[in-house]
Design a protein around this motif. Sequence first.
Motif, mmCIF file in Angstrom:
data_model
loop_
_atom_site.group_PDB
_atom_site.id
_atom_site.type_symbol
_atom_site.label_atom_id
_atom_site.label_comp_id
_atom_site.label_asym_id
_atom_site.label_seq_id
_atom_site.Cartn_x
_atom_site.Cartn_y
_atom_site.Cartn_z
ATOM 1 N N PRO A 107 -8.996 19.985 7.096
ATOM 2 C CA PRO A 107 -10.168 19.113 7.153
ATOM 3 C C PRO A 107 -10.461 18.681 8.588
ATOM 4 O O PRO A 107 -9.594 18.728 9.460
ATOM 5 C CB PRO A 107 -9.749 17.918 6.297
ATOM 6 N N ASP A 108 -11.694 18.248 8.803
ATOM 7 C CA ASP A 108 -12.104 17.749 10.113
ATOM 8 C C ASP A 108 -11.730 16.284 10.301
ATOM 9 O O ASP A 108 -11.629 15.805 11.427
ATOM 10 C CB ASP A 108 -13.621 17.910 10.273
ATOM 11 N N LEU A 109 -11.506 15.584 9.188
ATOM 12 C CA LEU A 109 -11.210 14.151 9.214
ATOM 13 C C LEU A 109 -10.524 13.782 7.904
ATOM 14 O O LEU A 109 -10.846 14.343 6.864
ATOM 15 C CB LEU A 109 -12.537 13.377 9.349
ATOM 16 N N ILE A 110 -9.565 12.843 7.978
ATOM 17 C CA ILE A 110 -8.862 12.380 6.778
ATOM 18 C C ILE A 110 -8.955 10.865 6.700
ATOM 19 O O ILE A 110 -8.657 10.165 7.672
ATOM 20 C CB ILE A 110 -7.371 12.790 6.797
ATOM 21 N N PHE A 111 -9.363 10.361 5.539
ATOM 22 C CA PHE A 111 -9.368 8.930 5.240
ATOM 23 C C PHE A 111 -8.183 8.654 4.326
ATOM 24 O O PHE A 111 -8.014 9.340 3.312
ATOM 25 C CB PHE A 111 -10.652 8.525 4.502
ATOM 26 N N LEU A 112 -7.361 7.659 4.679
ATOM 27 C CA LEU A 112 -6.188 7.304 3.875
ATOM 28 C C LEU A 112 -6.260 5.838 3.473
ATOM 29 O O LEU A 112 -6.359 4.961 4.340
ATOM 30 C CB LEU A 112 -4.901 7.526 4.676
ATOM 31 N N ASP A 113 -6.162 5.577 2.182
ATOM 32 C CA ASP A 113 -6.055 4.206 1.699
ATOM 33 C C ASP A 113 -4.647 3.714 2.042
ATOM 34 O O ASP A 113 -3.665 4.430 1.840
ATOM 35 C CB ASP A 113 -6.282 4.169 0.188
ATOM 36 N N VAL A 114 -4.548 2.525 2.579
ATOM 37 C CA VAL A 114 -3.254 1.978 2.985
ATOM 38 C C VAL A 114 -2.359 1.733 1.774
ATOM 39 O O VAL A 114 -1.193 2.122 1.762
ATOM 40 C CB VAL A 114 -3.431 0.671 3.797
ATOM 41 N N HIS A 115 -2.889 1.100 0.750
ATOM 42 C CA HIS A 115 -2.090 0.691 -0.403
ATOM 43 C C HIS A 115 -2.183 1.723 -1.515
ATOM 44 O O HIS A 115 -3.174 1.780 -2.239
ATOM 45 C CB HIS A 115 -2.533 -0.685 -0.900
ATOM 46 N N MET A 116 -1.140 2.534 -1.614
ATOM 47 C CA MET A 116 -1.080 3.606 -2.605
ATOM 48 C C MET A 116 0.263 3.533 -3.327
ATOM 49 O O MET A 116 1.267 3.174 -2.731
ATOM 50 C CB MET A 116 -1.178 4.976 -1.910
ATOM 51 N N PRO A 117 0.289 3.931 -4.596
ATOM 52 C CA PRO A 117 1.584 4.015 -5.296
ATOM 53 C C PRO A 117 2.358 5.249 -4.806
ATOM 54 O O PRO A 117 1.765 6.195 -4.302
ATOM 55 C CB PRO A 117 1.179 4.163 -6.763
#
Length: 134
Positions: free
Chosen positions: A51-61
Amino acid sequence: MRTTQTIYYLDDDIEDVDFFKEVAESLGHIVKGFTDGGRLLMTLELKEEKPDLIFLDVHMPILNGQEILEVIKRSDTLKHIPIVMVSGAYPKKLVRHFSELGVNYLMKKSHVHDYKAAVEEVLNSYFDDEKEVG
């Protein structure tokens, strides 16, 4: 002229994934949504095209956004991919910590209208100017 970019978006809330996908696709981008960090990492390892960019949610199980970020930044084939961390709150200590880990941008989740504007701002500033998010 804007070119289509591929974006990976990780969030354990499927509604947030769908909303992000709707906003990013309306701006002309391709989005692959994930609700499981392990699946995102496996896709990154197995797919030749990154991918050109990755978004990550901080709070994940199970695997949280920071753990996934650390795996990506240790990988010679992935560490160049810009990362946007997404969370409902960013205390100053956390902002500094993520900056030290190599995060390119921190985006706060908020109300739907504000969230849409935040997504548009990040994507437009990154892809229209073809520069690092930050």
